[in-house]
Design a protein around this motif. Structure first.
Motif, mmCIF file in Angstrom:
data_model
loop_
_atom_site.group_PDB
_atom_site.id
_atom_site.type_symbol
_atom_site.label_atom_id
_atom_site.label_comp_id
_atom_site.label_asym_id
_atom_site.label_seq_id
_atom_site.Cartn_x
_atom_site.Cartn_y
_atom_site.Cartn_z
ATOM 1 N N PHE A 117 -21.568 -72.074 1.255
ATOM 2 C CA PHE A 117 -21.319 -71.712 2.216
ATOM 3 C C PHE A 117 -19.758 -71.047 3.147
ATOM 4 O O PHE A 117 -19.134 -71.459 3.112
ATOM 5 C CB PHE A 117 -21.244 -73.200 3.271
ATOM 6 N N ARG A 119 -19.650 -68.409 4.149
ATOM 7 C CA ARG A 119 -19.227 -67.522 5.632
ATOM 8 C C ARG A 119 -19.446 -67.832 6.346
ATOM 9 O O ARG A 119 -20.275 -69.000 6.469
ATOM 10 C CB ARG A 119 -20.179 -66.332 5.218
ATOM 11 N N ARG A 120 -18.190 -67.695 7.395
ATOM 12 C CA ARG A 120 -18.973 -68.138 8.739
ATOM 13 C C ARG A 120 -19.688 -67.062 9.701
ATOM 14 O O ARG A 120 -19.437 -66.055 10.145
ATOM 15 C CB ARG A 120 -17.410 -68.854 9.734
ATOM 16 N N VAL A 121 -20.062 -67.854 11.169
ATOM 17 C CA VAL A 121 -20.944 -66.418 12.106
ATOM 18 C C VAL A 121 -19.650 -66.926 12.820
ATOM 19 O O VAL A 121 -19.166 -67.497 13.825
ATOM 20 C CB VAL A 121 -21.565 -67.705 12.582
ATOM 21 N N ILE B 88 -19.527 -72.081 12.522
ATOM 22 C CA ILE B 88 -21.036 -72.300 12.346
ATOM 23 C C ILE B 88 -20.638 -71.773 10.700
ATOM 24 O O ILE B 88 -19.697 -70.440 10.836
ATOM 25 C CB ILE B 88 -21.871 -71.686 13.032
ATOM 26 N N ARG B 89 -21.063 -72.391 9.535
ATOM 27 C CA ARG B 89 -21.391 -71.581 7.977
ATOM 28 C C ARG B 89 -22.831 -71.891 8.073
ATOM 29 O O ARG B 89 -23.808 -71.985 8.310
ATOM 30 C CB ARG B 89 -20.167 -72.465 7.535
ATOM 31 N N THR B 90 -23.323 -70.646 7.723
ATOM 32 C CA THR B 90 -24.330 -70.753 6.768
ATOM 33 C C THR B 90 -24.069 -69.554 4.800
ATOM 34 O O THR B 90 -23.515 -70.103 4.949
ATOM 35 C CB THR B 90 -25.093 -68.562 7.226
ATOM 36 N N VAL B 98 -24.624 -74.945 8.425
ATOM 37 C CA VAL B 98 -22.999 -75.762 8.606
ATOM 38 C C VAL B 98 -22.722 -76.178 9.982
ATOM 39 O O VAL B 98 -22.396 -74.989 9.894
ATOM 40 C CB VAL B 98 -22.231 -76.291 7.545
#
Lengths: 149, 149
Positions: A117, A119-121, B88-90, B98
């Protein structure tokens, strides 16, 4: 002996009982989030079928079911980055697992990072959602570990 | 404007790119683990479809898709226990999320507990897997909050 799971009881038994009756979905899978036992940070999310959950309990290391390769996936068998099980938790309706693990080696992610995880949006310049890399860079060279470029 | 997601690119774009191209499964869903922004502890695991992920990004609170009720599930709409999105993580292949959340109110779980993951798997007296309750007891009365016994 292979651990045997309990049959699914009623709602009260499932939510408040001591019987472990994991619910596998239509594909026979249950989601399992591995978190680091020390930092508590999420490492990866993968899936287990009944047999991989049994193997995990038996050997004390995470064994997933690879949905893409359709095979058992003893995490770390290739890289050495096994996940030693410290604790397994299940949720109220027993259809999800949290694996609290000791992550052996440099990281959980096949891209060479500690966590998948990374990277963040965020909101991109055009207003659409985009991704931003978080602090954690590579902690190992996947080419060296997995033997491919 | 509704956030628009990127089309799925090649492996390098998905794993190392800045385009957010979440992968929804055959049922149109992606797994989302909510963790507490302060304690980092897992709170609950649920699923989102494309529209619930869009709504989550728009309103800044977790909106899931209820697989059992087959409807949008704005967490906390009934209980007041909304989950404010901190981040928000991907993950590497963008098929899991997450949600780092500020959990408003006493807890995330409908059983009246802070987290849904209130039981750990242990070896029972007969060698089979069993569940043991962890320290976290009820933090609210679900009957009072949800208006049912």
């Amino acid at each position: 002996m292979n651990p045997v799971f309990a049959p699914r009881g009623n709602k009260a038994e499932i939510e408040e009982g001591a019987a472990f009756a994991p619910k596998f979905d239509a594909d026979g899978l249950i989601a399992a989030m591995a978190i680091d036992s020390v930092t508590r940070e999420p490492l990866m999310l993968a899936y287990m079928n009944e047999e991989s959950l049994r193997r995990t309990l038996e050997i004390g290391e995470a064994v997933y079911w690879s949905r893409s390769r359709k095979e058992f996936w003893h995490k770390g068998a290739t890289s050495g980055h096994v996940q030693k099980i410290v604790e397994i938790r299940t949720d109220c309706d027993q259809d999800a697992l949290v694996l609290v693990v000791e992550q052996v080696g440099a990281g959980a992610c096949h891209t060479g990072r500690g966590s998948c995880f990374y990277r963040r949006v965020v909101k991109g310049p055009d207003g659409a959602a985009a991704l931003e890399f978080t602090g954690g860079g590579r902690t190992f060279d996947p080419g060296a570990v997995y033997g491919k470029a």
